[in-house]
Scaffold this motif. Structure first.
Motif, PDB file in Angstrom:
ATOM      1  N   LEU A  96      13.899  -1.251   0.657  1.00 21.42           N
ATOM      2  CA  LEU A  96      14.490  -2.160   1.630  1.00 21.42           C
ATOM      3  C   LEU A  96      13.685  -3.457   1.718  1.00 21.42           C
ATOM      4  O   LEU A  96      14.259  -4.554   1.816  1.00 21.42           O
ATOM      5  CB  LEU A  96      14.555  -1.482   3.003  1.00 21.42           C
ATOM      6  CG  LEU A  96      15.149  -2.322   4.139  1.00 21.42           C
ATOM      7  CD1 LEU A  96      16.592  -2.704   3.831  1.00 21.42           C
ATOM      8  CD2 LEU A  96      15.077  -1.556   5.460  1.00 21.42           C
ATOM      9  N   GLY A  97      12.366  -3.350   1.663  1.00 20.46           N
ATOM     10  CA  GLY A  97      11.531  -4.548   1.660  1.00 20.46           C
ATOM     11  C   GLY A  97      11.788  -5.408   0.438  1.00 20.46           C
ATOM     12  O   GLY A  97      11.825  -6.642   0.524  1.00 20.46           O
ATOM     13  N   ASN A  98      11.956  -4.759  -0.728  1.00 17.92           N
ATOM     14  CA  ASN A  98      12.281  -5.517  -1.938  1.00 17.92           C
ATOM     15  C   ASN A  98      13.625  -6.230  -1.806  1.00 17.92           C
ATOM     16  O   ASN A  98      13.790  -7.366  -2.268  1.00 17.92           O
ATOM     17  CB  ASN A  98      12.314  -4.587  -3.148  1.00 17.92           C
ATOM     18  CG  ASN A  98      10.960  -4.000  -3.475  1.00 17.92           C
ATOM     19  OD1 ASN A  98       9.917  -4.592  -3.175  1.00 17.92           O
ATOM     20  ND2 ASN A  98      10.948  -2.832  -4.086  1.00 17.92           N
ATOM     21  N   THR A  99      14.588  -5.562  -1.173  1.00 20.21           N
ATOM     22  CA  THR A  99      15.904  -6.169  -0.982  1.00 20.21           C
ATOM     23  C   THR A  99      15.814  -7.384  -0.072  1.00 20.21           C
ATOM     24  O   THR A  99      16.421  -8.430  -0.341  1.00 20.21           O
ATOM     25  CB  THR A  99      16.880  -5.137  -0.392  1.00 20.21           C
ATOM     26  OG1 THR A  99      16.930  -3.994  -1.239  1.00 20.21           O
ATOM     27  CG2 THR A  99      18.272  -5.726  -0.261  1.00 20.21           C
ATOM     28  N   VAL A 100      15.065  -7.261   1.022  1.00 17.95           N
ATOM     29  CA  VAL A 100      14.907  -8.382   1.941  1.00 17.95           C
ATOM     30  C   VAL A 100      14.165  -9.531   1.264  1.00 17.95           C
ATOM     31  O   VAL A 100      14.530 -10.712   1.430  1.00 17.95           O
ATOM     32  CB  VAL A 100      14.173  -7.928   3.214  1.00 17.95           C
ATOM     33  CG1 VAL A 100      13.849  -9.122   4.115  1.00 17.95           C
ATOM     34  CG2 VAL A 100      15.013  -6.904   3.968  1.00 17.95           C
ATOM     35  N   LEU A 101      13.129  -9.218   0.484  1.00 15.37           N
ATOM     36  CA  LEU A 101      12.384 -10.256  -0.226  1.00 15.37           C
ATOM     37  C   LEU A 101      13.287 -11.001  -1.204  1.00 15.37           C
ATOM     38  O   LEU A 101      13.270 -12.240  -1.264  1.00 15.37           O
ATOM     39  CB  LEU A 101      11.202  -9.630  -0.966  1.00 15.37           C
ATOM     40  CG  LEU A 101      10.392 -10.581  -1.858  1.00 15.37           C
ATOM     41  CD1 LEU A 101       9.776 -11.698  -1.036  1.00 15.37           C
ATOM     42  CD2 LEU A 101       9.318  -9.808  -2.624  1.00 15.37           C
ATOM     43  N   PHE A 102      14.081 -10.249  -1.963  1.00 15.29           N
ATOM     44  CA  PHE A 102      14.996 -10.911  -2.899  1.00 15.29           C
ATOM     45  C   PHE A 102      16.014 -11.771  -2.154  1.00 15.29           C
ATOM     46  O   PHE A 102      16.353 -12.871  -2.605  1.00 15.29           O
ATOM     47  CB  PHE A 102      15.718  -9.862  -3.740  1.00 15.29           C
ATOM     48  CG  PHE A 102      16.776 -10.438  -4.631  1.00 15.29           C
ATOM     49  CD1 PHE A 102      16.443 -10.967  -5.862  1.00 15.29           C
ATOM     50  CD2 PHE A 102      18.108 -10.448  -4.234  1.00 15.29           C
ATOM     51  CE1 PHE A 102      17.415 -11.513  -6.684  1.00 15.29           C
ATOM     52  CE2 PHE A 102      19.086 -10.983  -5.049  1.00 15.29           C
ATOM     53  CZ  PHE A 102      18.742 -11.517  -6.276  1.00 15.29           C
ATOM     54  N   THR A 103      16.494 -11.285  -1.018  1.00 16.68           N
ATOM     55  CA  THR A 103      17.475 -12.049  -0.247  1.00 16.68           C
ATOM     56  C   THR A 103      16.892 -13.372   0.218  1.00 16.68           C
ATOM     57  O   THR A 103      17.555 -14.421   0.159  1.00 16.68           O
ATOM     58  CB  THR A 103      17.947 -11.224   0.962  1.00 16.68           C
ATOM     59  OG1 THR A 103      18.526 -10.002   0.496  1.00 16.68           O
ATOM     60  CG2 THR A 103      18.966 -11.985   1.771  1.00 16.68           C
ATOM     61  N   VAL A 104      15.646 -13.358   0.653  1.00 20.11           N
ATOM     62  CA  VAL A 104      15.017 -14.586   1.150  1.00 20.11           C
ATOM     63  C   VAL A 104      14.754 -15.560   0.011  1.00 20.11           C
ATOM     64  O   VAL A 104      15.116 -16.749   0.094  1.00 20.11           O
ATOM     65  CB  VAL A 104      13.713 -14.251   1.897  1.00 20.11           C
ATOM     66  CG1 VAL A 104      12.960 -15.537   2.267  1.00 20.11           C
ATOM     67  CG2 VAL A 104      14.015 -13.441   3.149  1.00 20.11           C
ATOM     68  N   SER A 107      18.376 -16.673  -1.510  1.00 28.27           N
ATOM     69  CA  SER A 107      19.384 -17.319  -0.670  1.00 28.27           C
ATOM     70  C   SER A 107      19.004 -18.752  -0.305  1.00 28.27           C
ATOM     71  O   SER A 107      19.860 -19.639  -0.287  1.00 28.27           O
ATOM     72  CB  SER A 107      19.615 -16.505   0.608  1.00 28.27           C
ATOM     73  OG  SER A 107      20.120 -15.219   0.302  1.00 28.27           O
ATOM     74  N   VAL A 108      17.733 -18.984  -0.013  1.00 30.48           N
ATOM     75  CA  VAL A 108      17.312 -20.328   0.393  1.00 30.48           C
ATOM     76  C   VAL A 108      17.568 -21.350  -0.711  1.00 30.48           C
ATOM     77  O   VAL A 108      18.231 -22.377  -0.476  1.00 30.48           O
ATOM     78  CB  VAL A 108      15.838 -20.321   0.833  1.00 30.48           C
ATOM     79  CG1 VAL A 108      15.361 -21.748   1.101  1.00 30.48           C
ATOM     80  CG2 VAL A 108      15.666 -19.463   2.078  1.00 30.48           C
ATOM     81  N   PRO A 109      17.102 -21.146  -1.946  1.00 26.69           N
ATOM     82  CA  PRO A 109      17.423 -22.131  -2.992  1.00 26.69           C
ATOM     83  C   PRO A 109      18.897 -22.163  -3.358  1.00 26.69           C
ATOM     84  O   PRO A 109      19.412 -23.220  -3.754  1.00 26.69           O
ATOM     85  CB  PRO A 109      16.565 -21.679  -4.180  1.00 26.69           C
ATOM     86  CG  PRO A 109      16.269 -20.251  -3.935  1.00 26.69           C
ATOM     87  CD  PRO A 109      16.180 -20.098  -2.452  1.00 26.69           C
ATOM     88  N   LEU A 110      19.607 -21.044  -3.231  1.00 22.50           N
ATOM     89  CA  LEU A 110      21.031 -21.052  -3.548  1.00 22.50           C
ATOM     90  C   LEU A 110      21.814 -21.917  -2.584  1.00 22.50           C
ATOM     91  O   LEU A 110      22.896 -22.420  -2.942  1.00 22.50           O
ATOM     92  CB  LEU A 110      21.573 -19.622  -3.548  1.00 22.50           C
ATOM     93  CG  LEU A 110      21.366 -18.842  -4.843  1.00 22.50           C
ATOM     94  CD1 LEU A 110      21.675 -17.370  -4.647  1.00 22.50           C
ATOM     95  CD2 LEU A 110      22.229 -19.424  -5.951  1.00 22.50           C
TER      96      LEU A 110
END
Length: 316
Positions: A96-104, A107-110
């Motif tokens: 779950l931490g890896n998922t949140v890290l990837f999302t952050v 998503s910001v540069p996207l």
């Protein structure tokens, strides 16, 4: 020659009335819509929706309360044991931490890169069709092609990324083998691959903005940057909320590119929740426990969606 009055109008004096047994013209005057009529049209969709959506969801939810396994035929009801185990499972929390890290980190540069690309094209840059094609074309590629290309770019010995660093005297980087770099490498791949969709959303929003405010500000002496920060960006607030909402939900459900490139490695540093569900269910054969983890993650996605929807309504 005998004439008849229009429907609903009185016949003039002396005009012959139509015979009583004359056939009536077909029309919708006698048609009364009912709930049954609409149900006939939506029934095919409802059947397919129930078969491929409602039934699998209900079956998966029931399975999460059992010890269902691919290795065993017998299934026993275990209640909330799977959910209790999931809350205490460190692998669930790490994924779950890896998922949140990837999302952050994705998503910001996207959002920001897509906005910059749309502003660049909307500014009247020469050869706009070429820029639009270049920005959107990667989004049309399938995930297998994208990961294959970037796997070669990240190749440690002959990859173009390390060769580029070598020209500046920088040693090779383990783009997919270093735990501190692997997630960032996958995020860079994802930005290049999917930013075209957000770019189109921003470009469509820019083209629909009224030009009167910008022109009035230009007549008052406002520069390009001042008009951008004070006029254009505030009008794009709703589009930014929409793009951010869609992107966060898409990043939370990441699976394909990570599984193909690293399979969650090195040492589980890039394994998202969905890959952990896949590993537990189809590699460890624990379908019941995998279902419980997936429904916990589903609840998290629903909460995030409701929060974003509330923010979107506040913007409205």
């Amino acid at each position: 020659m005998t004439t008849t009055a229009p429907h609903g109008a009185k016949a003039p004096a002396g005009a012959a009335a139509p015979p009583a047994d004359a056939p009536r013209r077909p029309g919708l005057r006698g048609f009364r819509p009912t709930a049954g009529n609409g149900l006939v049209f939506v029934m095919p969709f409802l059947l397919l929706f129930a078969l491929f959506m409602v039934w699998p969801i209900a079956q998966g939810l029931w399975m999460s309360f059992t010890d269902s396994s691919l290795a065993l035929r017998d299934t026993a009801f275990v209640g909330l044991d799977n959910y209790t185990e999931a809350f205490g499972d460190p692998d669930v929390w790490s994924s779950l931490g890896n998922t949140v890290l990837f999302t952050v980190v994705s998503s910001v540069p996207l959002v920001l890169v897509a906005l910059a690309m749309a502003l660049l094209v909307h500014s009247g840059l020469a050869g706009q069709w070429a820029w639009r094609l270049a920005f959107f074309a990667p989004y049309l590629l399938p995930v297998t092609v994208v990961t294959l290309v970037w796997a070669w770019l990240y190749q440690p010995e002959i990859g173009l990324a390390n060769q580029f660093l070598d020209t500046f005297g920088i040693g090779p980087v383990g783009w997919l083998s270093d735990e501190a770099v692997a997630m960032w490498s996958i995020a860079a791949l994802t930005v290049w691959w999917t930013v075209g969709f957000n770019f189109l959303l921003y470009l469509a929003a820019l083209q629909s903005l009224p030009t009167t405010f910008d022109e009035a500000a230009a007549l008052d002496g406002a520069g390009a940057w001042r008009r951008l920060w004070s006029i254009t960006l505030p009008q794009l607030r709703r589009t930014t909320v929409l793009v951010a909402m869609l992107q966060i939900l898409a990043s939370l459900k990441v699976f394909d590119q990570i599984y193909i490139l690293t399979k969650g490695g090195p040492n589980g540093s890039t394994r998202p929740v969905l890959e952990y569900v896949y590993d537990v269910g189809f590699t460890g054969y624990r379908l019941g426990y995998a279902s419980a983890v997936s429904y916990l993650f589903f609840a998290l996605v629903v909460v995030v969606s409701l929060v974003q929807l509330r923010l979107f309504r506040r913007e409205d």
